[in-house]
Write a protein that holds these residues in place. Structure first.
Motif, PDB file in Angstrom:
ATOM      1  N   PRO A   1       4.131   1.736  -3.986  1.00 36.76           N
ATOM      2  CA  PRO A   1       4.034   2.244  -5.213  1.00 36.76           C
ATOM      3  C   PRO A   1       4.313   3.692  -5.130  1.00 36.76           C
ATOM      4  O   PRO A   1       4.977   4.352  -6.011  1.00 36.76           O
ATOM      5  N   TYR A   2       3.943   4.255  -3.884  1.00 33.22           N
ATOM      6  CA  TYR A   2       4.149   6.121  -3.878  1.00 33.22           C
ATOM      7  C   TYR A   2       5.740   6.231  -3.586  1.00 33.22           C
ATOM      8  O   TYR A   2       6.119   7.485  -4.030  1.00 33.22           O
ATOM      9  N   ILE A   3       6.588   5.282  -3.052  1.00 34.61           N
ATOM     10  CA  ILE A   3       7.954   5.731  -2.726  1.00 34.61           C
ATOM     11  C   ILE A   3       8.951   4.992  -3.539  1.00 34.61           C
ATOM     12  O   ILE A   3      10.002   4.939  -2.909  1.00 34.61           O
TER      13      ILE A   3
ATOM     14  N   TYR B   1       0.899  -1.106  -0.042  1.00 34.68           N
ATOM     15  CA  TYR B   1      -0.049   0.051   0.065  1.00 34.68           C
ATOM     16  C   TYR B   1       0.944   1.233   0.048  1.00 34.68           C
ATOM     17  O   TYR B   1       0.345   2.423  -0.337  1.00 34.68           O
ATOM     18  N   LEU B   2       1.784   1.285   0.559  1.00 33.47           N
ATOM     19  CA  LEU B   2       2.995   2.226   0.656  1.00 33.47           C
ATOM     20  C   LEU B   2       4.048   2.398  -0.642  1.00 33.47           C
ATOM     21  O   LEU B   2       4.274   3.521  -1.184  1.00 33.47           O
TER      22      LEU B   2
END
Lengths: 358, 299
Positions: B264-266, B261-262
């Motif tokens: 892909p963003y960073i 969940y985290l």
């Protein structure tokens, strides 16, 4: 006979508190430095200078860094490799962003950036102690390396992700990058090593070094006698990471000539830790002894069978090398847990009385 | 609804991964409790035990025999460590003992590869490898292998708990963990206790090595994986067996959820360091870990 204190009188406080109180020590250290600076570049060949002395001296700087943190301030860190990487990558950014900047300033600024990162990761040390702290420094190790690998800004969006170190000059000689002559790189690194070692030796015997040692010996007691743990621990982290950062810049710029994160992985951290322990906790001389010992041992183990005329398959050697390395470390810890520096101290003690021991 | 099932699947996967981490962390806890040694070599013991097991299997021995032989080697190893290393390092500082175990780790790595070679050995011990589909229309996939591994890990923990609570040796171990000197003064032989904990840790390493090995193949990276057990350890507290289990679950779940969940963003790959950062932030609030003994400091 030669090494003695008798007959050496000190007539001032300055003389009594000098770094080398016995003339023999002073002359010995100065002559070793002069030998390293003047004779070795002349007699040394490409292999000895480029593949042995340069990396060993750089590792010695990193070892001094970790020794300040672990040996003098008592904070165990397994993130040395990451702080070296921080120095290397920030040095690279600075060198490419400001091409006019002299290379020595780049190295120092790289070290300062590493120091700031070190302080950030040193903050938990105020609450966390011992092995718990060691594991939290692993957070620095894995997080920073991940950061340097994932964010292309750090390598100037280079496509390969592994940029080469920019060539820079000092006094008209090329000292970094692959084209620089091995002698120039060696002298450049030697200068940094000597100056940094001298600064470290003076730091640890001054006020700040004494507060570090008080924290190391028992932090609560130190707090009670008025030593503030916050600035003391953080300054140790800062100075230590500065040394590691400088070592990282030099490693990337003068030894491997590329800036890559894989050169500073967790095993780099362990190597430096080995050097500190084998050399001797809380000894600047020990850092050099440890660095040389740990760096030369695998090379020796590799080539020793060849000298006595044994033909051993390389694969077997590398396995046996690991075994011997591990066994020797254990052996050393059993025989002399205080490291090579302690052996040297014992030798000096013996020399004082030689040839008439009572 | 699909989202929800997916989330459950991620959490379950994390829990299974967590039990595997806990399995490795257990070995650390056992040795740390009884001797105060932070045993860096645990990961290499996992590798070595698995290598021995695979080696015996490849020689054509039946699985039971291979298991017993590999177990015997781990017990012999415990004797050797006590005889040649620990005996001489009594009363040394923790950091020296820690370094000695790093030395042992190097030795063990070279020794294992000398005996069995440095190749990747595939390992198949007959754990079912299919998948179950549960939930409405089978939206959620559960790996049978993971379930078996979790059951084995749980069984091992239960056995260890019984061993610690109800046997004579278990009582002696708890006594030593509580207070070395008091244990010595009532006549518990410290050296034998050390051999026993190292042997038990070796057997735990064997089980962990077999399970990890049959998933990833027996190879060098198994020993690196053991570093993952460290945040599990400090999260749970060095001295607590249940802590290792709970810590393992927290880290396993946290890691998987964060990655999905985290990540892909960073930029992905955060599994590498997420556990350490979680452990670090957690320790800021509770420096002795979840279940660790309270640290009392005196001048």
């Amino acid at each position: 006979m030669f090494y003695r204190e008798a007959g050496i009188f000190k007539t001032s406080y300055a003389a009594d508190q000098a770094l080398f109180r016995i003339p023999f020590d002073r002359i010995f250290v100065i002559s070793v430095v002069l030998f390293a600076a003047l004779v070795i570049p002349v007699i040394g060949n490409e292999y000895w200078l480029g593949s042995i002395l340069i990396p060993t001296l750089i590792m010695a700087i990193a070892t001094i860094g970790l020794n300040i943190l672990l040996g003098y301030c008592g904070q165990l860190s397994l993130g040395t490799g990451a702080f070296m990487a921080a120095g290397a990558f920030m040095g690279y950014k600075i060198a490419t962003a400001f091409p006019w900047m002299p290379i020595w300033a780049v190295v120092i600024l790289g070290g300062i950036c590493a120091a700031m990162i070190g302080v950030a990761f040193g903050l938990p040390s105020l609450r966390i102690k011992g092995f718990y702290l060691a594991v939290t420094t692993l957070a620095a190790q894995f997080f920073l390396l991940w950061l340097f690998q994932k964010v292309p800004w750090f390598v100037n969006y280079s496509i390969s992700g592994v940029p080469t170190a920019p060539p820079r000059e000092m006094f008209g000689y090329l000292v970094t990058g692959a084209e620089a002559s091995v002698e120039a790189r060696y002298l450049f690194i030697l200068a940094f090593t000597v100056i940094l070692a001298l600064i470290a030796a003076n730091l640890v015997r001054g006020r700040i070094g004494r507060t570090w040692m008080a924290i190391r010996d028992m932090d609560i007691a130190a707090e009670l006698i008025g030593i503030k743990p916050l600035p003391t621990k953080l300054s140790a982290f800062a100075v230590s990471s500065f040394y590691c950062g400088v070592a990282g810049v030099l490693w990337a710029f003068c030894y491997i000539n590329t800036v890559e994160a894989t050169a500073f992985d967790i095993f780099r951290s362990f190597t430096v830790l080995f050097m500190v322990i084998i050399g001797g906790l809380g000894s600047i001389l020990g850092c050099f002894l440890g660095a040389f010992f740990i760096f030369l041992l695998p090379i020796f183990l590799n080539s020793a069978p060849g000298w006595v005329g044994l033909e051993v398959p390389t694969e077997l050697i590398s396995h046996v090398e690991f075994m011997v390395f591990g066994a020797l470390i254990v052996f050393f810890l059993i025989v002399e847990p205080h490291g090579l520096a302690r052996l040297w101290a014992i030798t000096k003690e013996k020399l004082r009385l030689w040839p008439f021991p009572y | 609804m699909l989202e929800f099932w997916f989330f459950i699947e991620v959490v379950l996967n994390g829990m299974f991964a967590g039990t595997m981490y806990a399995l490795i962390a257990l070995g650390f806890v056992l040795i740390f409790k009884a001797s105060g040694v932070f045993n860096f070599a645990q990961g290499f013991m996992v590798l070595f035990a698995a290598l021995c097991f695979v080696g015996f299997l490849e020689m054509g021995l039946p699985m039971i025999v291979a298991f017993v032989l590999a177990g015997a080697i781990m017990v012999a190893w415990a004797f050797a460590v006590e005889r040649f290393v620990l005996r001489y390092l009594v009363n040394q500082e923790p950091i020296i003992l820690f370094m000695a175990t790093i030395g042992i780790a190097f030795f063990l790595e070279g020794f294992g590869e000398l005996l069995w070679g440095a190749d990747v050995h595939p390992l198949d011990i007959g754990i079912p490898d299919g998948a179950w589909f549960v939930g409405p229309d089978g939206v959620m996939m559960v790996q049978q292998f993971d379930v078996s591994a979790a059951i084995i890990a749980g069984g091992l923990v239960a056995v260890l708990a019984l061993f610690f609570t109800y046997t004579r040796i278990g009582r002696a171990l708890r006594a030593v963990a509580d207070d070395h000197q008091a244990a010595l003064s009532v006549g518990i032989p410290l050296n034998q206790i050390w051999i026993i904990v190292w042997a038990v840790a070796g057997l735990v390493a064997l089980v962990a090595g077999i399970i990890w090995g049959s998933r990833l193949g027996v190879q060098f990276s198994l020993s690196i994986l053991a570093l993952k057990a460290l945040p599990v350890l400090i999260l749970g507290g060095f001295t607590s067996v249940p802590g290792a289990i709970v810590g393992g679950l927290i880290i396993g779940v946290g890691e998987k959820v964060a990655e999905i969940y985290l990540g892909p963003y960073i930029g992905g790959g955060i599994e590498e360091w997420f556990a350490y950062v979680v452990a670090m932030l957690f320790l800021l609030y509770r420096p002795q870990g979840l279940f660790g003994d309270k640290i009392i400091e005196r001048v």
